[in-house]
Design an enzyme around this catalytic site. Structure first.
Site, short mmCIF file in Angstrom:
data_model
loop_
_atom_site.label_atom_id
_atom_site.label_comp_id
_atom_site.label_asym_id
_atom_site.label_seq_id
_atom_site.Cartn_x
_atom_site.Cartn_y
_atom_site.Cartn_z
N ASN A 213 8.81 -7.14 -4.30
CA ASN A 213 9.47 -5.83 -4.40
C ASN A 213 10.51 -5.68 -3.31
OD1 ASN A 213 8.19 -4.54 -1.99
ND2 ASN A 213 6.34 -5.02 -3.16
N ASP A 282 0.50 -4.47 -6.53
CA ASP A 282 -0.77 -3.99 -7.10
C ASP A 282 -1.44 -5.05 -7.95
OD1 ASP A 282 -0.83 -1.35 -6.04
OD2 ASP A 282 0.83 -0.84 -7.37
N LYS A 292 6.44 -26.14 -12.06
CA LYS A 292 7.40 -25.17 -12.56
C LYS A 292 7.26 -25.05 -14.09
CE LYS A 292 12.30 -24.20 -12.73
NZ LYS A 292 13.64 -24.78 -12.72
N PRO A 310 -6.74 -6.63 -4.33
CA PRO A 310 -7.59 -5.70 -3.58
C PRO A 310 -6.73 -4.62 -2.93
CG PRO A 310 -7.42 -7.83 -2.44
CD PRO A 310 -6.74 -7.99 -3.77
N ASP A 311 -7.24 -3.41 -2.87
CA ASP A 311 -6.53 -2.33 -2.17
C ASP A 311 -6.91 -2.42 -0.69
OD1 ASP A 311 -5.71 0.10 -0.98
OD2 ASP A 311 -5.56 1.00 -2.99
N ILE A 312 -6.02 -2.96 0.08
CA ILE A 312 -6.33 -3.27 1.50
C ILE A 312 -6.67 -2.00 2.26
CG2 ILE A 312 -5.43 -4.31 3.62
CD1 ILE A 312 -3.48 -5.92 1.77
N PHE A 332 0.62 4.84 3.77
CA PHE A 332 1.97 5.22 3.36
C PHE A 332 1.98 5.38 1.84
CE2 PHE A 332 5.53 5.10 6.45
CZ PHE A 332 4.76 5.03 7.61
N LYS A 346 -3.15 10.77 -3.09
CA LYS A 346 -3.38 9.41 -2.57
C LYS A 346 -4.23 9.46 -1.31
CE LYS A 346 -0.14 6.56 -3.95
NZ LYS A 346 1.16 5.87 -4.04
N LYS A 350 -7.70 7.46 -1.23
CA LYS A 350 -7.91 6.32 -0.33
C LYS A 350 -8.76 6.69 0.88
CE LYS A 350 -3.99 3.75 -2.03
NZ LYS A 350 -3.35 2.46 -1.95
N1 CTP Z 1 -1.95 -0.44 -0.20
C1 CTP Z 1 -2.77 -1.47 0.21
N2 CTP Z 1 -3.19 -2.41 -0.70
C2 CTP Z 1 -2.80 -2.34 -1.98
C3 CTP Z 1 -1.98 -1.29 -2.41
C4 CTP Z 1 -1.56 -0.36 -1.48
O1 CTP Z 1 -3.11 -1.54 1.39
N3 CTP Z 1 -3.22 -3.27 -2.82
C5 CTP Z 1 -1.55 0.58 0.77
C6 CTP Z 1 -0.10 0.60 1.12
O2 CTP Z 1 0.18 -0.22 2.23
C7 CTP Z 1 0.13 2.08 1.42
C8 CTP Z 1 -0.80 2.77 0.49
O3 CTP Z 1 -1.81 1.84 0.19
O4 CTP Z 1 -0.25 2.40 2.72
C9 CTP Z 1 -0.18 3.32 -0.77
O5 CTP Z 1 0.28 2.31 -1.57
P1 CTP Z 1 0.96 2.59 -3.01
O6 CTP Z 1 1.27 1.29 -3.61
O7 CTP Z 1 2.06 3.55 -2.87
O8 CTP Z 1 -0.21 3.29 -3.75
P2 CTP Z 1 -1.05 2.82 -4.93
O9 CTP Z 1 -2.45 2.99 -4.53
O10 CTP Z 1 -0.66 1.45 -5.36
O11 CTP Z 1 -0.68 3.87 -6.04
P3 CTP Z 1 0.51 3.90 -7.12
O12 CTP Z 1 1.05 2.51 -7.24
O13 CTP Z 1 -0.16 4.39 -8.31
O14 CTP Z 1 1.53 4.86 -6.60
#
Ligand code: CTP
Length: 402
Positions: A213, A282, A292, A310-312, A332, A346, A350
């Site tokens: 991204n 995500d 390739k 994983p959502d860190i 953030f 959010k 979280k």
């Molecule tokens: N984050 C993380 N690990 C992930 C996704 C997000 O640690 N796999 C953290 C980001 O660093 C940020 C926060 O979660 O601090 C919000 O991330 P964002 O991508 O905006 O939120 P999402 O939970 O992915 O929600 P959405 O994509 O639906 O807006």
């Protein structure tokens, strides 16, 4: 943080080829809003003219303790009493030895000796050949100068004017500037360890392609720098970004969300503050081709399936230490619309005490931003400013909440 605005500094030059960097440093200090009085030793004048330093500082340069321009003929007293700090850059091996012994046979050493030691700090940026730097005499002098309360900056490493390579180069002007900014910054986070994630992640499809991204990592790096300047021990875990590591910050480079997750898990136990600024992907492709993926001429496109990363932040925020208040987590949210509503949701989802919202598409890669701070009490706005200024403000906001 621009802590140099309004400060008055005496910039001392002793003899060494690094005097050319002092010219750049002088310019940078003035640009940062400091007033600079240059004092040069006779040896320094062999490497740089006083005219150059006068033009850059906008003040007449002092070179002699016998300068009759001072009404009381005491330049060493007058100049040191006005200063917020004395910075000697370059500080030669000979000058360090002189300082150590309290010798005072030229204006610069005389002024250093005569400075009010409690109110006028002395910082020195050593510059010399690697053998001179490594010599036990120099190392002994540096250790004793530190014990005497002198702030000895690091030396750089690399090619030297003499043709040799090693430790002893003077830091670059930008590095000294950053150290000076940090020196004057209030130590709001002293004794804290801060862990920051920054930048995008890269999810490989095959050895040459991947999904990423537009995050530049600038906000995360600005936060790492601000936390360091506020006195914290800082580790930044960075996805693929092309940014210089802030001074004094430990950096761990990672590529994918899973790598970032693993690195965070390995580091977070040492931290008291966790700030997740990374734009973590995500999803990742559920398989990664070893070779390739080739077009086969049929016009058929590859079918990609994804799995969730994983959502860190959520994992860290829900850990026992975070839930007990031993680890303060900051998230953030980069949104494209309805910032307050999304950021508020959010934060709750979280389970972080502080969520920082911003409008993603308009801030990626830019040097400025505007932030919305959402906590249990409501929302506060940090209006548009440079990412570095916002990072400094955010450190103050975090320190207030600890
Ligand atoms: N984050 C993380 N690990 C992930 C996704 C997000 O640690 N796999 C953290 C980001 O660093 C940020 C926060 O979660 O601090 C919000 O991330 P964002 O991508 O905006 O939120 P999402 O939970 O992915 O929600 P959405 O994509 O639906 O807006």
């Amino acid at each position: 943080m621009n802590t140099l605005a309004g400060k008055h500094l005496v910039l001392g030059l002793s003899g060494g080829i690094a005097c050319y960097k002092a010219a750049e440093l002088c310019r940078a200090l003035v640009k940062a809003g400091a007033s600079v009085q240059v004092v040069m030793t006779e040896a320094a004048e062999h490497f740089m003219t006083a005219v150059t330093m006068q033009a850059l500082s906008g003040r007449t340069v002092y070179t002699s303790q016998w300068d009759a321009r001072e009404a009381n003929n005491m330049a060493h007293i007058n100049l040191s009493r006005e200063a917020d700090a004395i910075v000697v850059a370059p500080a030669s091996a000979d000058f360090l030895a002189k300082l150590l012994h309290g010798r005072a046979d030229d204006l610069l050493s005389l002024m250093c000796l005569a400075r009010p030691i409690e109110s006028v700090p002395l910082l020195v940026a050593p510059a010399m050949n690697r053998e001179m730097w490594a010599n036990p005499a120099t190392q002994r002098n540096v250790a004793q100068l530190k014990a005497d309360g002198v702030h000895v900056l690091d030396v750089g490493q690399g090619d030297q004017a003499c043709g040799e390579t090693g430790d002893g180069r003077m830091l670059e002007a930008a590095e000294i500037l950053e150290d000076l900014q940090a020196f004057f910054a209030p130590k709001l986070l002293a004794g804290k360890a801060v862990l920051v994630t920054a930048g995008p992640t890269y999810e490989a499809i095959d050895p040459v392609r991947g999904i990423t991204n537009l995050s530049s990592g600038k906000m995360g790096f600005a936060i790492a720098r601000a936390a360091r300047q506020a006195g914290a021990e800082v580790t930044v875990i960075a996805g693929p970004v092309s940014l210089a590591t802030p001074r004094g910050v430990r950096r761990i480079d990672v590529r994918s969300a899973q790598d970032m997750f693993n690195a965070v898990q390995a580091q977070v136990a040492q931290a008291q503050i966790f700030i997740a600024t990374a734009a973590v992907a995500d999803w990742r492709p559920d398989t990664q081709a070893d070779q390739k993926i080739k077009k086969d001429g049929s016009g058929q496109t590859p079918q990609l399936a994804f799995i969730e990363n994983p959502d860190i932040l959520a994992r860290v925020a829900q850990s026992e230490r975070a839930q007990k208040g031993a680890l303060f987590c900051v998230g953030f949210a980069a949104e494209s619309h309805d910032l307050l509503a999304h950021a508020t949701a959010k934060r709750l989802r979280k389970q972080v005490p502080l969520l920082v919202g911003n409008i993603g598409p308009s801030t990626f890669g830019q040097d400025d931003n505007a932030l919305l701070l959402v906590d249990a009490k409501g929302a506060t706005e940090l209006p548009r400013a440079s990412k570095q200024d916002l990072a400094d403000d955010l450190m103050a906001e975090i320190a207030r909440r600890l």
